[in-house]
Design an enzyme around this catalytic site. Structure first.
Site, PDB file in Angstrom:
ATOM      1  N   ASP A 495      -2.905 158.597  46.456  1.00  0.00           N
ATOM      2  CA  ASP A 495      -1.659 159.276  46.094  1.00  0.00           C
ATOM      3  C   ASP A 495      -1.483 159.282  44.584  1.00  0.00           C
ATOM      4  OD1 ASP A 495      -1.382 156.487  46.154  1.00  0.00           O
ATOM      5  OD2 ASP A 495       0.755 156.556  46.553  1.00  0.00           O
ATOM      6  N   ARG A 499       0.562 152.985  39.826  1.00  0.00           N
ATOM      7  CA  ARG A 499       1.464 151.915  40.271  1.00  0.00           C
ATOM      8  C   ARG A 499       0.810 151.070  41.368  1.00  0.00           C
ATOM      9  NH1 ARG A 499       5.231 156.333  42.823  1.00  0.00           N
ATOM     10  NH2 ARG A 499       4.290 156.551  44.887  1.00  0.00           N
ATOM     11  N   ASP A 500       1.586 150.172  41.907  1.00  0.00           N
ATOM     12  CA  ASP A 500       1.072 149.270  42.951  1.00  0.00           C
ATOM     13  C   ASP A 500       0.995 150.004  44.286  1.00  0.00           C
ATOM     14  OD1 ASP A 500       3.755 149.673  43.298  1.00  0.00           O
ATOM     15  OD2 ASP A 500       4.280 147.555  43.522  1.00  0.00           O
ATOM     16  N   GLU A 501       0.146 151.014  44.328  1.00  0.00           N
ATOM     17  CA  GLU A 501       0.008 151.786  45.553  1.00  0.00           C
ATOM     18  C   GLU A 501      -1.445 152.234  45.671  1.00  0.00           C
ATOM     19  OE1 GLU A 501       2.862 154.493  48.254  1.00  0.00           O
ATOM     20  OE2 GLU A 501       3.493 153.940  46.264  1.00  0.00           O
ATOM     21  N   ASP A 508      -0.784 163.492  51.680  1.00  0.00           N
ATOM     22  CA  ASP A 508      -1.210 163.948  50.364  1.00  0.00           C
ATOM     23  C   ASP A 508      -2.598 164.573  50.484  1.00  0.00           C
ATOM     24  OD1 ASP A 508       0.550 161.641  50.442  1.00  0.00           O
ATOM     25  OD2 ASP A 508       0.488 161.581  48.265  1.00  0.00           O
ATOM     26  N   TRP A 569       1.311 163.374  58.387  1.00  0.00           N
ATOM     27  CA  TRP A 569       0.352 162.447  57.762  1.00  0.00           C
ATOM     28  C   TRP A 569      -0.860 162.307  58.684  1.00  0.00           C
ATOM     29  CZ3 TRP A 569       4.760 163.249  55.646  1.00  0.00           C
ATOM     30  CH2 TRP A 569       5.006 162.858  54.348  1.00  0.00           C
ATOM     31  N   GLU A 800       4.762 163.402  40.749  1.00  0.00           N
ATOM     32  CA  GLU A 800       5.085 163.105  42.144  1.00  0.00           C
ATOM     33  C   GLU A 800       6.312 163.877  42.619  1.00  0.00           C
ATOM     34  OE1 GLU A 800       6.116 158.990  42.743  1.00  0.00           O
ATOM     35  OE2 GLU A 800       5.755 159.151  44.902  1.00  0.00           O
ATOM     36  N   HIS A 822       0.193 162.698  40.699  1.00  0.00           N
ATOM     37  CA  HIS A 822       0.265 162.788  42.157  1.00  0.00           C
ATOM     38  C   HIS A 822      -0.200 164.191  42.529  1.00  0.00           C
ATOM     39  CE1 HIS A 822       2.275 159.439  44.165  1.00  0.00           C
ATOM     40  NE2 HIS A 822       2.466 160.206  45.221  1.00  0.00           N
TER      41      HIS A 822
HETATM   42  C1  RAM Z   1       4.571 157.377  48.692  1.00  0.00           C
HETATM   43  C2  RAM Z   1       3.188 157.781  48.328  1.00  0.00           C
HETATM   44  C3  RAM Z   1       2.726 159.047  48.980  1.00  0.00           C
HETATM   45  C4  RAM Z   1       3.517 159.440  50.170  1.00  0.00           C
HETATM   46  C5  RAM Z   1       4.116 158.273  50.871  1.00  0.00           C
HETATM   47  C6  RAM Z   1       4.986 158.639  52.049  1.00  0.00           C
HETATM   48  O1  RAM Z   1       4.867 156.109  48.231  1.00  0.00           O
HETATM   49  O2  RAM Z   1       3.062 157.857  46.950  1.00  0.00           O
HETATM   50  O3  RAM Z   1       2.596 160.129  48.089  1.00  0.00           O
HETATM   51  O4  RAM Z   1       2.660 160.124  51.054  1.00  0.00           O
HETATM   52  O5  RAM Z   1       4.832 157.424  50.057  1.00  0.00           O
END
Ligand code: RAM
Length: 949
Positions: A495, A499-501, A508, A569, A800, A822
């Site tokens: 995504d 960040r912490d992801e 996506d 998703w 994003e 994003h």
């Molecule tokens: C966010 C992510 C992503 C999205 C989900 C639901 O934190 O960055 O883009 O698909 O949540």
């Protein structure tokens, strides 16, 4: 005389063959040039070049030989297809002699042209088999637990283990191969030389099910006598931090697959005399610590150069103080396979744009481009001087670095100088950041303009597309898309990179994948990720919200237990496979994914009522309720269940097409019937007089739903855009939906209201229903919310949120979700290629395709556009220039393909093709009147079509 006759005969023959102008180029096996493979029946492909118009391949011959010498004699001792009457140039499965581990084979191809004349052989290519049997592995997993060396504090960051071993080589080496895998990340050295340019090997997978290895030709690194093999390991995805576990308060925040990184490697030598030697990881290896005192993908790296053990990975090093490594067994059932994707590498170097000194003595470096990667430092200083680097995508108005949006990702690197008077150079090995700006602390004076270089990283994928127009905002949007894809196609499609992801979020990926195909060759990349996705299917058949999906002992998502599945998703499990099939004519990926996809379709069936409709409130068991819905949309929410119902229909249609393509006729029929029953059921339940309606009351006050407080609706841009795009509607509903969509855009002052799920189909749906004018308005808008708005606010990547930054208001979402890299909203790239320049496949793999550019009306600031797409069938070009009285289209059509070019024009009277009145041109295969113009069939060649006013 006889000699003369033979000579003249030969001369004739060769002149004759020279005259046959068709050459196979870009030979690949499993989408790669001269690769290592463990696929026993690799699929071969080539492209064709010829100066001739309407050229095609009428037959081909592939030969595969056991050596280059054999191949040069035109002997296919491993496989010789003979002359195959076929125009196929890709996905040709090798079915020659069974290939063994380590076997290297050479291959080439020749083809017969449109007149059935044989062309020249291609150049020689090869592939080499990896280790095909578990018993080929002599190496064992080794590691060294340094967890108790980690400093106490918020982050648990143990140092990197350094591993080494020595071996004697007494004979002359003919070839040497390194087979290497790690759970976690590794760097490998032979006699002080780093092997390969790859980063983050062996990638992220569901390590309980499979782990990848890489193979390298290391012949030139070995020497007679003592040889030293060294490795540095890091936790990476295997044992390091993942995602937002820290942020959301999950108890276990790292080490989801294991506690320490492990290495398994073997160097296999074949000597000139034919004998062999294998040097492999095992109990005789030694371990220690070194300069890397902390390293983590999310948190960053700390390199203390004073702790460097000089020469540790080379000969003449005393390792007496080093400890014995720990040895680990193989996990039952885990597969060890060759890495199917392209490695992550540094793909661009960026010089510093500006350096600014802040009042607090820190410096802010601007690279002028948001990207994912690392820095390379060049510095001179005293021992123990230390520099701290923090990374960010934006600056606050006072010039300081924005780090709030990184949340709990520390994203900080430290370099402690050893004080080398000649200067020292460093760049991190096991971390990356998403950034444009770097804040540097510890500098005592203004640094040199080149003391840092930005190293942009990405999975190293071939560039496939190019777009350029006379509109600078649009060119910047395209550049932003390309850079954001680069930053997020990094081993898995993530995504965001900062960040912490950094997770492989499935919506996506699915909304963006078609767009991605037009920028890079993503076949190998997604072959890997679709496997990740299949590996992470939940027991109930739903594909997860991100993949890979680490799970805890209870079978729940380890990063955040509520991460399960969601409409929009989960469908990535069908859509991504479909898109790879569509772009590359890849039926094998369909065959491999079929059992997973069928299981998912059964899951969806369990969510639908007996008539086939997914009704309001069908996903109340997940969190958030209903799933993530039209994520980050503006205003009223589209009912997530209506979207789920549409996606169910869409998946059934894609399944029908894919099953038909792989010869699964029964499945194809089942899904065809299913899609029509879903369609009827949706019409009955969700439609009234051609308009979508929902039972809003069934959502109560919306609690538990994403932005449920905004209320839910069926009559939205997102609903119509999806219904049109997915071919859900028949006439007159189709036309009506087009009208509603147009009205809904107009009602919002020609602005969009869509989120992730609605934006992807929005522009295509407008075009499909005659509102190309609105599509251009949305594309070229520079007002909020639009991609152009991001551009005029200085964006060099896709944000994003539509409102990630608002002029006058600043970063309203800063500390929460606010990524500036994003790719989801970059999904408009699909429309730019398929509609603006109009390149769109008819058959999967672009053997036949449309070039149907949509020319904007004169009031739109866009008069020229030029696009190129390197398809698996060859390079396709479409450019138009409507800036003057003389309007032109320039087309490039690859050998062996047919394009249907659509020219909007009331007549052909003043239309010329390559200088000739088009109706008289011999180059044209066919012209048909259609709609407001003409459909012109063209074979290979380059064409200029001119329309005189
Ligand atoms: C966010 C992510 C992503 C999205 C989900 C639901 O934190 O960055 O883009 O698909 O949540």
């Amino acid at each position: 005389m006889i000699r003369y006759l033979i000579c003249s005969c030969l001369l004739h023959v060769s002149l004759f063959t020279l005259a046959v102008d068709i050459t196979p180029v870009n030979l690949r096996a499993e989408y790669k040039n001269n690769p290592f493979l463990d696929e026993k029946s690799p699929r071969l492909s080539w492209e064709l070049v010829s100066k001739k118009y309407n050229q095609y391949q009428s037959a081909y011959q592939v030969i595969v030989a056991s050596s280059l010498e054999e191949l040069n004699r035109d002997e296919g001792d491993i496989w010789d297809t003979g002359k195959v009457i076929s125009s196929q140039t890709n996905q040709i499965a090798y079915v020659g002699k069974e290939l063994k581990s380590r076997q290297q084979v050479w291959w080439k191809v020749r083809v017969w042209d449109a007149d059935d004349k044989a062309g020249k052989w291609s150049e020689a290519n090869f592939w080499e088999m990896g280790l095909l049997a578990d018993t080929d592995w002599k190496a064992t997993w080794i590691g060294y637990d340094l967890n108790d060396h980690a400093k106490l504090g918020k982050y648990h960051l143990p140092p990197s283990p350094y591993l080494r071993n020595e071996a004697e080589i007494t004979k002359k080496v003919r070839t040497a191969r390194l087979y290497i895998s790690s759970l976690g990340l590794h760097e490998f050295y032979i006699n002080g030389n780093k092997i390969g340019r790859d980063y983050f090997a062996s990638g992220w997978t569901d390590y309980d099910k499979r782990v990848y290895y890489n193979a390298y030709d290391v012949t030139s690194y070995l020497q007679n006598g003592t040889n030293v093999f060294g490795a540095v390991l890091s936790d990476g995805w295997y044992s390091g931090y993942l995602g937002y576990a820290l942020l959301v308060g999950t108890e276990k925040v790292r080490g989801y697959y294991g506690d320490i990184p492990l290495l398994k490697a073997q160097v296999e030598l074949t000597f000139e005399d034919g004998s062999r030697q294998v040097i492999s990881t095992g109990a005789d290896w030694k371990a220690s610590t070194g300069a890397i005192t902390e390293s983590d993908l999310l948190q960053g790296e700390r390199h203390d150069a004073t702790k460097e053990r000089l020469g540790w990975n080379n000969v003449n090093f005393n390792d007496d103080g080093w400890l014995s490594v720990q040895v680990f067994g193989e996990k039952e059932g885990r597969k060890l396979q060759l890495y199917p994707s392209q490695p992550v590498r540094v793909v661009n170097e960026l010089p510093i744009k500006t350096i600014k000194r802040l009042d607090n003595g820190k410096y802010i470096i601007d690279f002028g481009q948001n990207f994912a990667g690392i820095i390379r430092l060049k510095i001179k200083g005293k021992p123990n001087d230390s520099l701290v680097f923090r990374y960010g995508e934006m600056l606050h108005p006072n010039g300081t670095l924005v780090t709030e949006n990184l949340r709990t990702a520390r994203a900080t690197d430290t370099y402690v100088l050893k004080g080398d008077p000649r200067g020292e150079e460093w760049s991190p090995s096991f971390t990356f950041h998403g950034f444009q700006f770097v804040e540097v602390s510890g500098l005592t004076e203004m640094p040199k303009a080149d003391f840092l270089v930005g190293l942009a990283m990405s999975s190293d994928l071939e560039t496939a597309g190019h777009l350029e127009t006379d509109n600078s905002v649009l060119n910047q949007i395209y550049s932003n898309i390309v850079w954001t894809q680069r930053a997020n196609y990094l081993d898995v499609p993530t995504d965001c990179p900062q960040r912490d992801e950094r997770l492989g979020w499935t919506a996506d990926a699915q909304v963006y994948i078609r767009s991605a195909t037009y920028n890079n060759d993503i076949a190998a990349f997604h072959t890997k990720w679709i496997q990740d996705l299949n590996d992470s299917q939940w027991p109930n058949g739903a594909f997860p919200v991100y993949a890979p999906m680490p799970v805890d002992g209870n079978g729940k998502a380890a990063i955040r237990a509520s991460d399960t599945y969601s409409p929009g998703w989960s469908e990535a499990g069908i859509i991504c496979t479909y898109e790879i099939f569509r772009a590359y004519n890849d039926t094998r990926i369909v065959e491999k994914s079929l059992p997973y996809m069928v299981k998912f379709m059964d899951f969806l069936k369990s969510k639908a009522d007996s008539d086939g409709v997914i009704r309001e409130g069908s996903f109340e068991e997940i969190s958030p309720k209903g799933g993530f819905g039209d994520w980050l949309s503006v205003g009223k929410k589209t009912s997530p269940d209506l979207l789920a119902a549409m996606y169910y229909f869409h998946c059934a249609r894609l399944m029908e097409e894919m099953c038909a393509a792989i010869g699964e006729a029964d499945f194809a029929l089942t899904y065809s019937e299913l899609s029509s029953s879903i369609k009827d059921a949706i019409m009955n339940h969700y439609m009234q007089d051609g308009a979508f309606k929902i039972d809003a009351a069934s959502y109560g006050n919306g609690e538990g739903y994403v932005e449920g407080q905004n209320g839910f609706a069926g009559h939205t841009q997102t609903s119509y855009a999806n219904a049109i795009y997915m071919h859900l509607l028949d006439e007159p509903d189709f036309r009506l939906a087009g009208r509603f969509l147009r009205e809904l855009v107009e009602q919002h002052d020609d602005k969009l209201t869509t989120g992730f799920l609605g934006f992807k189909p929005l522009l295509p749906a407008l075009s499909m229903t005659g509102s190309t004018d609105k599509a251009y308005k949305l594309l070229l808008s520079t007002e909020y919310p639009s991609l152009g708005y991001e551009v005029v606010n200085g964006a060099t990547s896709i944000w994003e949120r539509w409102d990630s930054y608002i002029k006058g208001e600043g970063f309203v979402h800063n500390a929460s979700m606010n990524s500036f890299s994003h790719y989801a909203f970059g999904a408009v790239n699909e429309w730019m290629f398929e509609n603006m320049v109009g390149i769109k496949p008819i058959e999967s793999g672009f053997r036949t395709f449309f070039i149907r550019p949509e020319i904007p009306s004169p009031d739109i600031q866009l008069k020229k556009a030029s696009g190129a797409y390197h398809s698996i069938a060859g390079m396709i070009k479409s450019a138009w220039d409507y800036s003057g009285a003389r309007k032109t289209h320039s087309l490039g059509i690859p050998v062996n393909t047919t394009a249907y070019f659509y020219l909007e024009s009331p007549s052909l009277d003043r239309v010329y093709l390559n200088g000739k009145v088009i109706t008289e041109s011999k180059l044209v295969k066919d012209i048909k009147h259609e709609g407001n113009g003409f459909k012109i069939a063209l074979g290979s060649g380059t064409y200029e079509i001119v329309i005189h006013e």
